[in-house]
Write a protein that holds these residues in place. Structure first.
Motif, PDB file in Angstrom:
ATOM      1  N   LEU A  42      40.169 140.849 104.055  1.00 20.41           N
ATOM      2  CA  LEU A  42      40.525 141.450 105.409  1.00 20.41           C
ATOM      3  C   LEU A  42      40.914 142.778 104.847  1.00 20.41           C
ATOM      4  CD1 LEU A  42      42.522 138.554 107.123  1.00 20.41           C
ATOM      5  CD2 LEU A  42      40.162 138.831 107.238  1.00 20.41           C
ATOM      6  N   ALA A  43      39.913 143.928 105.099  1.00 21.74           N
ATOM      7  CA  ALA A  43      40.221 145.282 104.596  1.00 21.74           C
ATOM      8  C   ALA A  43      40.827 146.122 105.839  1.00 21.74           C
ATOM      9  CB  ALA A  43      38.973 145.846 104.132  1.00 21.74           C
ATOM     10  N   LEU A  44      42.413 146.508 105.344  1.00 17.92           N
ATOM     11  CA  LEU A  44      43.115 147.107 106.298  1.00 17.92           C
ATOM     12  C   LEU A  44      43.042 148.811 105.754  1.00 17.92           C
ATOM     13  CD1 LEU A  44      43.916 144.222 106.999  1.00 17.92           C
ATOM     14  CD2 LEU A  44      46.150 145.208 107.629  1.00 17.92           C
ATOM     15  N   ASP A  45      42.735 149.701 106.732  1.00 17.06           N
ATOM     16  CA  ASP A  45      43.139 151.057 106.357  1.00 17.06           C
ATOM     17  C   ASP A  45      42.925 151.873 107.752  1.00 17.06           C
ATOM     18  OD1 ASP A  45      42.933 153.785 105.038  1.00 17.06           O
ATOM     19  OD2 ASP A  45      42.618 152.437 103.092  1.00 17.06           O
ATOM     20  N   VAL A  46      43.463 153.006 107.474  1.00 16.04           N
ATOM     21  CA  VAL A  46      43.008 154.147 108.577  1.00 16.04           C
ATOM     22  C   VAL A  46      41.534 154.709 108.135  1.00 16.04           C
ATOM     23  CG1 VAL A  46      45.291 154.635 109.544  1.00 16.04           C
ATOM     24  CG2 VAL A  46      44.328 155.918 107.623  1.00 16.04           C
ATOM     25  N   TYR A  47      41.090 154.663 107.370  1.00 17.84           N
ATOM     26  CA  TYR A  47      39.788 155.001 106.881  1.00 17.84           C
ATOM     27  C   TYR A  47      38.839 154.249 106.174  1.00 17.84           C
ATOM     28  CZ  TYR A  47      42.391 159.547 107.019  1.00 17.84           C
ATOM     29  OH  TYR A  47      43.113 160.491 107.317  1.00 17.84           O
ATOM     30  N   LEU A  82      47.491 139.125 110.358  1.00 19.20           N
ATOM     31  CA  LEU A  82      46.558 139.142 109.351  1.00 19.20           C
ATOM     32  C   LEU A  82      46.950 138.816 107.785  1.00 19.20           C
ATOM     33  CD1 LEU A  82      44.766 142.721 110.318  1.00 19.20           C
ATOM     34  CD2 LEU A  82      43.639 140.507 110.532  1.00 19.20           C
ATOM     35  N   ILE A  83      48.282 138.899 107.868  1.00 14.33           N
ATOM     36  CA  ILE A  83      49.177 138.543 106.459  1.00 14.33           C
ATOM     37  C   ILE A  83      49.022 136.928 106.452  1.00 14.33           C
ATOM     38  CG2 ILE A  83      51.272 138.310 105.402  1.00 14.33           C
ATOM     39  CD1 ILE A  83      51.674 141.567 105.703  1.00 14.33           C
ATOM     40  N   LYS A  84      49.311 136.289 107.961  1.00 13.47           N
ATOM     41  CA  LYS A  84      49.567 134.774 108.148  1.00 13.47           C
ATOM     42  C   LYS A  84      48.003 134.274 107.762  1.00 13.47           C
ATOM     43  CE  LYS A  84      53.030 134.041 111.294  1.00 13.47           C
ATOM     44  NZ  LYS A  84      53.257 133.709 112.890  1.00 13.47           N
ATOM     45  N   MET A  85      46.895 134.798 108.202  1.00 15.27           N
ATOM     46  CA  MET A  85      45.832 134.585 108.177  1.00 15.27           C
ATOM     47  C   MET A  85      45.146 134.258 106.453  1.00 15.27           C
ATOM     48  SD  MET A  85      43.422 136.504 111.018  1.00 15.27           S
ATOM     49  CE  MET A  85      41.950 136.107 110.121  1.00 15.27           C
ATOM     50  N   SER A  86      45.899 135.108 105.794  1.00 13.07           N
ATOM     51  CA  SER A  86      45.612 135.158 104.390  1.00 13.07           C
ATOM     52  C   SER A  86      46.331 134.239 103.268  1.00 13.07           C
ATOM     53  CB  SER A  86      45.694 136.617 103.890  1.00 13.07           C
ATOM     54  OG  SER A  86      44.819 137.766 104.682  1.00 13.07           O
ATOM     55  N   ASP A  87      45.931 134.018 102.031  1.00 12.05           N
ATOM     56  CA  ASP A  87      46.433 133.439 101.319  1.00 12.05           C
ATOM     57  C   ASP A  87      47.332 134.599 100.199  1.00 12.05           C
ATOM     58  OD1 ASP A  87      44.998 130.811 101.294  1.00 12.05           O
ATOM     59  OD2 ASP A  87      43.410 132.150 100.780  1.00 12.05           O
TER      60      ASP A  87
END
Ligand SMILES: NC(=O)c1ccc[n+]([C@@H]2O[C@H](COP(=O)([O-])OP(=O)(O)OC[C@H]3O[C@@H](n4cnc5c(N)ncnc54)[C@H](O)[C@@H]3O)[C@@H](O)[C@H]2O)c1
Ligand SMILES: O=c1ccn([C@@H]2O[C@H](COP(=O)(O)OP(=O)(O)O[C@H]3OC[C@@H](O)[C@H](O)[C@H]3O)[C@@H](O)[C@H]2O)c(=O)[nH]1
Length: 386
Positions: A42-47, A82-87
């Motif tokens: 799950l890639a989080l960023d503003v760009y 999103l943190i909860k969905m991840s390992d």
């Protein structure tokens, strides 16, 4: 064949929440995870410009394993979900360009400390593992630099090699705001460590030592602001591409060890896939064999760029500039940065491979291929409009 960890156990596919995935390090880590592992990102960023080539919905073998979320972690309620969905969460988000530390000190402190707080809190509260990106700058200056210039102790590694569990963190005075970044990173490291000690947070802290390679920062006026000042690799690449002199801040006497991004990413992958060996540790990740002064870096890049571009070097390729003129009031510098590799060697058996010459050769080949035409066009437009 099933992939196994360093202890021979099969590696389970993970979902990774990567914050700052659209940056230099994030883009290489996403590329590695997509091409060589079964993990989801799950890639989080503003760009997302630097990872767009990985996001094409069709036709890529990892179709669907990477999802981009355009999120500013300063204010977005989706972060915890999103943190909860991840390992595992990997936090790379930061302002990390020296030109900003003394000119935008508040943004720098907020970005490197305050904005990282919810990430640590959500990981701790939800029992999720965290890999947090800190910096070699937390060491600040070496003890050796305070010794008299002719002291033989300056040659003794005890006075300059930087060890995670031994070396002190030595910053300059408060008015040297250059250290705001290092100080904010140090405090978030201490907070993560305390969360581990008091609340059992499973964490790994990474201290990168000048990772460099393709896609680092931007070339001013091409894929970033004309007046922007990126880190040294992009500053020198920009000057070479434009046939301008490379500027040596305060004579280019500071020393750095540079590591090829692809070597460093191997180390991060080992941390991701070997939690039992990586949890609770702080790791230096650098290449102690690639030490140069900034002046030597400029000379080497000039020589390699002649080979790569086929164009002769300028008669006088470098020029000295004061740090005040280049960065403004409140700049200071780390004198020397040699990482001790004992801990990462022992825990993960990792060693860097690529020499400085080879990594600059491949990086400058990329810079020339990616930017030379665009620079020529903007320069000829500028001349035509005069
Ligand atoms: N490259 C190095 O040699 C080096 C050295 C020491 C430390 N580090 C650390 O590694 C991390 C990554 O560095 P990099 O070189 O890839 O830098 P980078 O600037 O290329 O990447 C950082 C990314 O974080 C994103 N980001 C920043 N604030 C954000 C926010 N509020 N919300 C969402 N995204 C945000 C940026 O858009 C950017 O894409 C940083 O924490 C940096 O301090 C890097
Ligand atoms: O054009 C330039 C740019 C930079 N420099 C010098 O080159 C050296 C390296 O500068 P960089 O911009 O790459 O940044 P630094 O190595 O000082 O810090 C970096 O390293 C650790 C990370 O946390 C950060 O990404 C960044 O702070 C400094 O001594 C700087 O003064 C020049 O002489 N000329």
């Amino acid at each position: 064949m099933a992939r196994v960890d360093l202890d021979g156990n099969p590696i389970k596919p993970l979902t990774i929440c990567m914050i700052g995935a659209g940056g230099f390090i994030g883009s290489h880590l996403c590329e590695k995870l997509m091409s060589e592992t079964p993990h989801k990102v799950l890639a989080l960023d503003v760009y997302n410009d630097k990872i767009r080539h990985l996001l094409d919905p069709e036709g890529l073998p990892w179709n669907g394993r990477i999802q981009f979320h355009r999120i500013n972690i300063k204010h977005d309620s989706r972060l915890e979900g999103l943190i909860k969905m991840s390992d595992l969460t990997i936090n790379l988000a930061a302002i990390c360009t020296p030109a900003d530390y003394n000119t935008r000190p508040l943004d720098t402190i907020y970005s490197n400390f305050i904005d990282a707080l919810p990430v640590v809190k959500y990981c701790s509260e939800n029992n999720k593992r965290l890999i947090h990106f800190s910096t070699c700058e937390v060491y600040g200056k070496t003890i050796g630099c305070f010794l008299p210039k002719d002291s033989p102790l300056r040659q003794d590694p005890d006075y300059y090699v930087l060890k995670e569990d031994v070396s002190p963190c030595i910053f300059g005075p408060i008015e040297k705001q250059r250290w705001s970044y290092a100080c904010a990173k140090q405090l978030i490291e201490r907070l993560i460590y305390a969360e581990g000690a008091e609340n059992g947070l499973e964490f790994t802290i990474v201290r990168p030592f000048n990772w460099i390679g393709p896609r680092m920062d931007f070339i001013p006026g091409i894929d970033g602001p004309s007046e922007g000042v990126p880190r040294v690799l992009a500053c020198f690449s920009n000057a070479l591409l434009r046939r301008e002199q490379l500027k040596l801040v305060d004579g280019g006497q500071s020393q750095r060890t540079f590591i090829y991004i692809k070597d460093a990413i191997e180390a991060v992958l080992l941390m991701i896939e070997n939690p039992a060996r990586a949890n609770g540790h702080i790791f230096n990740v650098g290449n102690p064999n690639n030490e140069v002064t900034v002046r030597q870096l400029a000379e080497m890049m000039t020589e390699i760029y002649v080979k790569v571009s086929g164009e002769p070097a300028l008669e006088v390729p470098t020029v000295d500039i004061s740090s005040k003129e280049f960065y403004g009031e409140g700049y200071d510098d780390s004198d020397k940065r040699i990482p001790d590799m004992t801990i990462i060697n022992k825990q993960l058996g990792w060693n860097p491979k690529t020499s400085l010459w080879d990594l600059l050769d491949s990086t400058l080949t990329y810079q020339h291929r990616t930017y030379a035409e665009a620079i020529k066009k903007t320069m000829s437009k500028a001349t035509a409009s005069k």
